[in-house]
Structures are given as structure tokens and as C-alpha cells.
Motif scaffolding. Sequence first.
Motif, short mmCIF file in Angstrom:
data_model
loop_
_atom_site.label_atom_id
_atom_site.label_comp_id
_atom_site.label_asym_id
_atom_site.label_seq_id
_atom_site.Cartn_x
_atom_site.Cartn_y
_atom_site.Cartn_z
N SER A 144 0.82 -1.20 0.00
CA SER A 144 0.00 0.00 0.00
C SER A 144 0.86 1.26 0.00
CB SER A 144 -0.93 0.00 1.22
OG SER A 144 -1.70 1.18 1.27
N LYS A 145 1.93 1.26 0.80
CA LYS A 145 2.81 2.42 0.87
C LYS A 145 3.59 2.64 -0.43
CE LYS A 145 3.37 2.33 5.90
NZ LYS A 145 4.29 2.09 7.04
N VAL A 146 4.06 1.54 -1.02
CA VAL A 146 4.79 1.65 -2.29
C VAL A 146 3.86 2.17 -3.39
CG1 VAL A 146 6.00 0.36 -4.10
CG2 VAL A 146 6.47 -0.13 -1.69
N TYR A 147 2.65 1.66 -3.43
CA TYR A 147 1.67 2.11 -4.43
C TYR A 147 1.37 3.59 -4.26
CZ TYR A 147 -2.63 2.18 -7.22
OH TYR A 147 -3.60 2.49 -8.16
N ARG A 148 1.19 4.01 -3.02
CA ARG A 148 0.90 5.43 -2.77
C ARG A 148 2.09 6.30 -3.16
NH1 ARG A 148 -0.66 8.26 3.07
NH2 ARG A 148 -1.00 10.36 2.23
N LEU A 149 3.30 5.85 -2.87
CA LEU A 149 4.50 6.62 -3.19
C LEU A 149 4.64 6.83 -4.69
CD1 LEU A 149 7.24 7.89 -2.31
CD2 LEU A 149 8.23 5.60 -2.52
N LEU A 150 4.38 5.79 -5.47
CA LEU A 150 4.61 5.86 -6.92
C LEU A 150 3.42 6.41 -7.70
CD1 LEU A 150 6.51 2.50 -7.51
CD2 LEU A 150 7.47 4.80 -7.31
N TYR A 151 2.21 6.21 -7.17
CA TYR A 151 1.01 6.58 -7.93
C TYR A 151 0.21 7.70 -7.27
CZ TYR A 151 1.98 2.33 -10.54
OH TYR A 151 2.59 1.37 -11.31
N GLY A 152 0.58 8.04 -6.04
CA GLY A 152 -0.11 9.13 -5.35
C GLY A 152 -1.54 8.81 -4.95
N ILE A 153 -1.87 7.53 -4.86
CA ILE A 153 -3.23 7.10 -4.53
C ILE A 153 -3.19 6.22 -3.28
CG2 ILE A 153 -5.26 5.86 -5.34
CD1 ILE A 153 -4.28 6.42 -8.22
N GLU A 190 -3.84 -0.23 -13.75
CA GLU A 190 -4.63 0.16 -14.92
C GLU A 190 -5.64 1.24 -14.55
OE1 GLU A 190 -5.84 -0.13 -19.02
OE2 GLU A 190 -4.05 -0.69 -17.89
N SER A 191 -6.22 1.13 -13.37
CA SER A 191 -7.17 2.15 -12.91
C SER A 191 -6.49 3.50 -12.78
CB SER A 191 -7.79 1.74 -11.57
OG SER A 191 -8.48 0.52 -11.69
N ALA A 192 -5.28 3.51 -12.22
CA ALA A 192 -4.53 4.76 -12.07
C ALA A 192 -4.18 5.35 -13.43
CB ALA A 192 -3.27 4.52 -11.25
N VAL A 193 -3.72 4.51 -14.35
CA VAL A 193 -3.32 4.97 -15.68
C VAL A 193 -4.51 5.55 -16.44
CG1 VAL A 193 -2.48 4.20 -17.94
CG2 VAL A 193 -1.35 3.40 -15.86
N ARG A 194 -5.65 4.92 -16.36
CA ARG A 194 -6.83 5.34 -17.11
C ARG A 194 -7.68 6.36 -16.36
NH1 ARG A 194 -9.92 0.04 -18.60
NH2 ARG A 194 -11.39 1.60 -19.36
N TYR A 226 5.67 -6.62 -7.34
CA TYR A 226 6.50 -5.41 -7.27
C TYR A 226 7.12 -5.08 -8.63
CZ TYR A 226 5.79 -5.10 -2.32
OH TYR A 226 5.20 -4.94 -1.09
N ARG A 227 7.34 -6.08 -9.45
CA ARG A 227 7.81 -5.80 -10.80
C ARG A 227 6.77 -5.02 -11.59
NH1 ARG A 227 9.34 -11.03 -13.99
NH2 ARG A 227 11.01 -11.04 -12.42
N LEU A 228 5.50 -5.41 -11.42
CA LEU A 228 4.42 -4.69 -12.08
C LEU A 228 4.27 -3.27 -11.56
CD1 LEU A 228 1.47 -7.25 -12.42
CD2 LEU A 228 2.79 -6.19 -14.25
N ILE A 229 4.35 -3.12 -10.24
CA ILE A 229 4.22 -1.78 -9.65
C ILE A 229 5.29 -0.84 -10.19
CG2 ILE A 229 4.39 -0.46 -7.51
CD1 ILE A 229 3.18 -2.82 -6.03
N LEU A 230 6.51 -1.31 -10.25
CA LEU A 230 7.62 -0.46 -10.70
C LEU A 230 7.54 -0.15 -12.19
CD1 LEU A 230 10.53 -2.08 -8.66
CD2 LEU A 230 9.42 0.12 -8.23
N SER A 231 7.21 -1.16 -13.00
CA SER A 231 7.14 -0.93 -14.45
C SER A 231 5.91 -0.10 -14.82
CB SER A 231 7.13 -2.26 -15.20
OG SER A 231 5.97 -3.01 -14.87
N PHE A 234 5.80 4.09 -14.82
CA PHE A 234 6.23 4.90 -15.96
C PHE A 234 5.05 5.19 -16.89
CE2 PHE A 234 10.11 2.65 -14.57
CZ PHE A 234 10.92 3.75 -14.32
N ARG A 235 4.18 4.17 -17.09
CA ARG A 235 2.96 4.40 -17.88
C ARG A 235 2.08 5.43 -17.19
NH1 ARG A 235 -0.73 0.31 -18.36
NH2 ARG A 235 0.17 -0.93 -16.68
N TYR A 236 1.99 5.33 -15.86
CA TYR A 236 1.14 6.25 -15.11
C TYR A 236 1.66 7.68 -15.21
CZ TYR A 236 -0.88 8.66 -11.12
OH TYR A 236 -1.50 9.58 -10.32
N TRP A 237 2.97 7.86 -15.01
CA TRP A 237 3.54 9.21 -15.09
C TRP A 237 3.35 9.80 -16.49
CZ3 TRP A 237 8.72 7.44 -12.44
CH2 TRP A 237 8.48 7.24 -11.09
N LYS A 238 3.52 8.98 -17.50
CA LYS A 238 3.37 9.46 -18.88
C LYS A 238 1.95 9.92 -19.16
CE LYS A 238 4.05 7.97 -23.68
NZ LYS A 238 4.48 6.83 -24.56
#
Length: 249
Positions: A144-153, A190-194, A226-231, A234-238
Motif C-alpha cells: 500500500s505504501k509503495v503504491y501510494r508513493l509511486l502513484y499518489g493514490i 490500470e485504474s490509475a493509468v486510465r 513489485y515488478r508490475l508496480i515499478l514498471s 512509468f505508464r502512469y507518469w506518462k
Amino acid sequence: MKRNSVILIPALNPDKELIQYIQELKRNGFDDIIVVNDGSSAEYLDIFERAKQMDCKVLQHAVNLGKGRALKNGFNEFLNLYQDNPDISGIITVDSDGQHAVKDVIQIDDWWKKNKCAELLLGSRNFKLAGVPFKSRAGNQITSKVYRLLYGIQIRDTQTGLRGIPKELVAGYLQIRGERFEYEMEMLIESAVRGIPVREISIQTIYKNQNTGSHFRPFEDSVLIYRLILSGCFRYWKTSLKRKIRKEK
């Protein structure tokens, strides 16, 4: 009262209590149930035969393909059977090990009656309660913390198997990657990206026998997650940058 949701249950070597759980779902108006036998051993086949006799749609994997594949095959069957049914709002996924109380499944269905929103609904557990296995608490809190750090959610329970997917979102989730437990994390990415809203609904926290019935592989599946979260970040930031630019224009 007939419910507006289809129930999807991926199952690998399920306990016989699964039949009682299906009966309770039926008593509470969930007439449409899809069960995926994800390559269970021969001694469990009678459970799936009984599910068929209870008018469940049972899909069969000849070998174990993983929870993600079971969910996607269930989503595909849902679209084939219910996509044009105006009385069906969406699909609710539940685990086969008794972790999701029927009253909480009803919460998801009731939400759709009151709110016509294209949101991913998560049944979120309380990991601060006594009796929660340490590995479940620690693993979920770290993710949960890693997801929030990278995706802001902020999502309290990233690994919950109780999820409500509105009918209009099912096809999109069907096409994303992930074959095992990492697929459920890919749904959040995918929810974050879309830009799909994710709403958490508090549910009862149930762990039977310290979660010994789980088929989650602590090392292998954690690596995939964690591989999915990290990869995915980049799609989310873009896409986030593109949305920001469009707004500024």
C-alpha cells in the motif's frame, strides 16, 4: 429479491464450505454465479459438480493457470452471457476460502443501486485488528505504501479479492496483463493509468486458520507484484503528464 450483480468465484482445491457459501449467496438473491475450477485435484471435483447442480456456471481449467487467468476467463464468460442484459450492473469477485462475508458482497451490490458510477469497488479489510496473520498485515501495508508513493493514490487493502467491477469496465480489465495474484495489482495500476476512480468499502476481516488455505506464494508472487508496480509507474507518469498538458491547454 434478485440482485443486479453476477458473482465470480475463482477456486483451486476449495473447501466443502464453498457449497454452503454458494447456498447463502443464492438465498440472498445472487442467482447468477460463475465458478472457475483452476485445475483443482480430482478429489475436489465433486464440489464443482454440486455447484453445477445449483445452477452455477462452472468453467474448467485442465491445469492450474493462476488466479489472474481464472478471473479473466470469468470476465470473458460474463461479457458473453450478460453484456447486453440491462438488469445486470456488474460482476463481483469473491475468494473461495470463506474470507468474504455475504453481507459484504451485498454491500457492493447495494452500492450500484444507489450510485450509477463507473468505479472499481474494493472490499477493504482492517489489518490493525488482532488475529490478522503477520505476513498478511506486513505484506499489504508495504504494498500500500509503495503504491501510494509511486502513484499518489491511497488504497488501504491492495490485495483484497472482494471487488466490484461495473459492466462498462470489465472489457478493459480483461485485456491487461497478469496470470496469477499480480493480476489484481495490475487492475489497480490500470485504474490509475486510465483515471478510473477506486472506492474502498470497509468489510469484515476474516482469516481462517491463519490463512493457511491461501495459494499465494510469498516470494514468487511478491516479485511479480513489485515488478508490475515499478514498471507500471512509468505508464502512469506518462499518461498523467498528458492529462495535465491537455488541461492546461
